[in-house]
Design a protein around this motif. Sequence first.
Motif, PDB file in Angstrom:
ATOM      1  N   MET A   1      -1.479   7.302  -4.046  1.00 25.07           N
ATOM      2  CA  MET A   1      -2.106   6.259  -2.993  1.00 25.07           C
ATOM      3  C   MET A   1      -2.719   5.208  -3.803  1.00 25.07           C
TER       4      MET A   1
ATOM      5  N   GLU B   1      -3.443   0.891  -3.237  1.00 25.48           N
ATOM      6  CA  GLU B   1      -3.045  -0.673  -2.513  1.00 25.48           C
ATOM      7  C   GLU B   1      -3.167  -2.031  -3.062  1.00 25.48           C
TER       8      GLU B   1
ATOM      9  N   ALA C   1       5.896   6.735  -0.191  1.00 27.23           N
ATOM     10  CA  ALA C   1       6.424   5.534   0.865  1.00 27.23           C
ATOM     11  C   ALA C   1       5.599   4.470   0.591  1.00 27.23           C
TER      12      ALA C   1
ATOM     13  N   TYR D   1       0.837  -1.090  -0.005  1.00 29.61           N
ATOM     14  CA  TYR D   1      -0.014   0.098   0.056  1.00 29.61           C
ATOM     15  C   TYR D   1       0.741   1.357   0.126  1.00 29.61           C
TER      16      TYR D   1
ATOM     17  N   PHE E   1       0.156   5.325   1.476  1.00 26.79           N
ATOM     18  CA  PHE E   1      -0.808   6.471   1.653  1.00 26.79           C
ATOM     19  C   PHE E   1      -0.218   7.918   1.412  1.00 26.79           C
TER      20      PHE E   1
END
Lengths: 210, 773
Positions: free
Chosen positions: A98, A100, A121, A91, A93
Amino acid sequence: MILAPKAWLPLLLACSACATAGSLEVVAATPEGKPIEDFAVVLEAAAPSPTKKTKSAIIQRDREFNPYLTIIQTGTAIEFPNRDPFKHHVYSFSQPKMFEIKLYAGKPAKPVVFDKPGVVALGCNIHDWMEAYVLVVDTPYFGKTGQDGRAHLDNIPEGVYRLRYWHPRLMDELPTRELRMGNENVRLTLKATVPPRPAHNKPPLEGSGY
Amino acid sequence: MSFRSLRNRIVAVFVGLLVLVMAMVLVLVNRSGDQIIDGVIERQLKSGARTFQILLSQNNSQLEIAAKLLASDFAFREAIATGDKPTILSALRNHGNRIRARKMLLVSLDGRVMADTQNPSARPYPFPLPDLLSNAEQSVPVSTIAAMPSEAYQVVVVPVFAPARLAWIVMGFRVDDAWAREFASISGVEVSIVRKDKGGINTLATSLSGELAADLPKAAARLDSSHSELLTLADSHYQSVAEPLDKNVLAILQRQIDQDAAPFRTMQVVLWGILAGGVLFFIVGSFLLARRITHPINRLALAAKRIETGDYSDALAVRSQDEIGELASSFVRMSEGIASREQKILRLAYQDLLTGLFNRTRFLQALEELSEGNPAAIALVDLDRFRHINNALGHGVGDHLLIVVGQRLDAISRGSGLLARLGEDEFAFLLPEHDQNAAWAFAETILEALRKPVEIDDQRLDISASVGIALFPQDGVNASTLLRRAELAVYAAKKHRSGIALAATVEEQPEPEHLSLIGEMREALVRDEFVVHYQPKLDLHSGEVIAVEAVIRWLHPERGLIQPCKFIPFAENTGFIREITPWVLEKVVDQAARWHESGRKLLPSVNISTYDLLSAGLVETVRALASDQKLTPGLCLEITESALMEDPEISLDHLMQLAALGVRLSVDDYGAGQASLAYLKALPIHELKIDRSFIHSLAQSPKDAAIVRSTVALGHALGLTVVAEGVETEADFVWLRQVGADLVQGYWIARPMPASELEIWLDKRQRWAVAAN
């Protein structure tokens, strides 16, 4: 909104005369002289740069992302092949991208396209310690240091660039700076405080040969 | 309470020792108790502090677990990433509720509170504890107790990773009085959370109540974290220690001393109770013990007092087997010993050793005990011629005789009265309720009992006795009078050979003045109230006064001149004559010596009593005078015929000795007694003095004149000088000169007179004689 990406970091450099195509070599080390791996070096041109769309992959093996740092030009798609015998849940965020990929094994159906610049990240919802970073930049001129702390950027056209540095765990504020590139080879040495990657509480696999 | 009393001293020693020991125990208990309490308090405090820290860290981990749980929740992280505030608040509330955390915050990495469950609608504001966040960046997670701003919270800060740090979750329990009380109830120490700054100490939460809590800030000011201190809150004592929690926040942990000291205080109270009880018990116990000891001792003391007064009757009944019992039995033995010795002494005091009868003392005592309402008689028994027997046959026989007589008298005295031996051969009966007739009858029984001859050592002794009877109270009411009267009666009985005589019929009753005179005689001698008068003896051959008869006179300061017949008999009977006679002899001899020196040739003569004659003292006195060369003028002793006959043998012996000393001896009152001529012939006498009764009746009685004439002839035949005394008329004088009497004396010539008057008289007479010639 919440995510505050690490600021672009300036660095000290020594500059020589410009040429039509030059190369940049950066050596990054801690103040103690220890080479810093995965130090991103990015040169942003004042004028629009040619797009260098490539495909990239971040492999999950041994319950780790590999590589730790991936630098890509905006619009690049990254594959997340799972080489472990169990599933992962990747995933992000981070604001630039964003996404997943819910529990999966093997190679996901389609790669993830990173269409905005910035730091993304990556984590695995199953394995907390797994982390990886994707630095999405709008320039084709970038590179990262290897284990020896050295990064090589070749075939950089002559011109004026803004030089940025980045590292996921960089502690210092390194100022950005302009760098005029010629056809010569520029060598830069920089000192930065980068703590080692925190030891995550990675449990051993039961019955595995690790 | 007198400490002279053994009992009180025993009690004091016992109780004192107990108090001393208990006091030492109490001091020891107090001292070690305080140490123990201090130790207990310190341990309690330490363990309380540990428990407190454990509780704190338990709370922390609870918070931490909850926060971490939340932080790792994918959906929550997604809500954060997407800025979904309602979802964030809801998730925070949900997780906070699970552990009842009051403070639930989401803090951005740049230190702004993005979500606050207590204030959901608030715009982002700076997190009030930025230091906490920077600490949290260093070490994960971080927790503390902090004031935010006026309320205290125990908070943890946990990062949210995704996987890079995304935000902070801050979770906290409200630290209030309830929290403190809960901690206190578990840790066993009072828990207070205070904030310490320049303004002083503010209490954030405390388990203390009311005024204790009010006192805390002031009391805790001097507390530091290095060691525990004793603080006083509202009169209660707390051992206190400060535990720093955050920069300005302290936990003050306190253990009430009274609480831990309570069991000890209880023990102290019990000890005091034991002491009080013990003292009481000891007082009573030692009092009883002391009484057990002293009671017999007091009884012994009382018994000793009784013995002191001569009462041996009450035997001590101390039956205990202990030392006191032993003492008591020793005491009883002692008192028995004293009693028996005293009886022996009494026996010796009241008993006549020879006969075993009572003695004079006992008899006099019995007389003193006579009471007026109970008439009684005393019968005085005197053996006839005992002295003669004693001298002739020896004292052994004499004593034996007395024993036999005592036994015979004792045999008849049974049931009749008290029998005593008063002296030598003198016995006396006290006959209660005997009137004159009964006493007379009893006296006849006595004589009858003694009529039988006594056989001693194959010798047959014929004995006889004379009895004098005096009646109480007719003849006298005191012992000496009664005895005296009885003695006079005995003399009368002897004199008249009547065997028995009643005091009432003997002579005249001695005048009371005589009796008192006896007592005064001794003083009189000391006061020199006795004087010697001299009566001239006229030599009918030469017409010269060649001798004087010394007669004693008593110049009584109140009664004037007292004639010797009024006191000499008593002096003889009381033995006082022993002192008078030597005194007279001394006086007379001295006077004669003075006359001799002045050229007057006067032979002094002194009257000697029976007592004097029979006692060896007279011979000694005269011998002493002779050896002092005081007898140069010569000395004549006049002895009555009856005195000679009292004990002829001793008389003879003594007269021989006196004659050998050159003393002239004259038989006085010759003719009135029963002296035999044969006896007189044997005596070394030089002179006969014809009894004055013959001279008085010369003119009326031719028979008496014949006796005088023949006596003169007899005296001359025996080579003796014949003296006539009591010459009161010239006719008598002329007649006596005619019959050839050698010397005359009497009132017709001169009455007795003091030496000085005699000298004047002699000088006058000499001139008269010269003139007559």
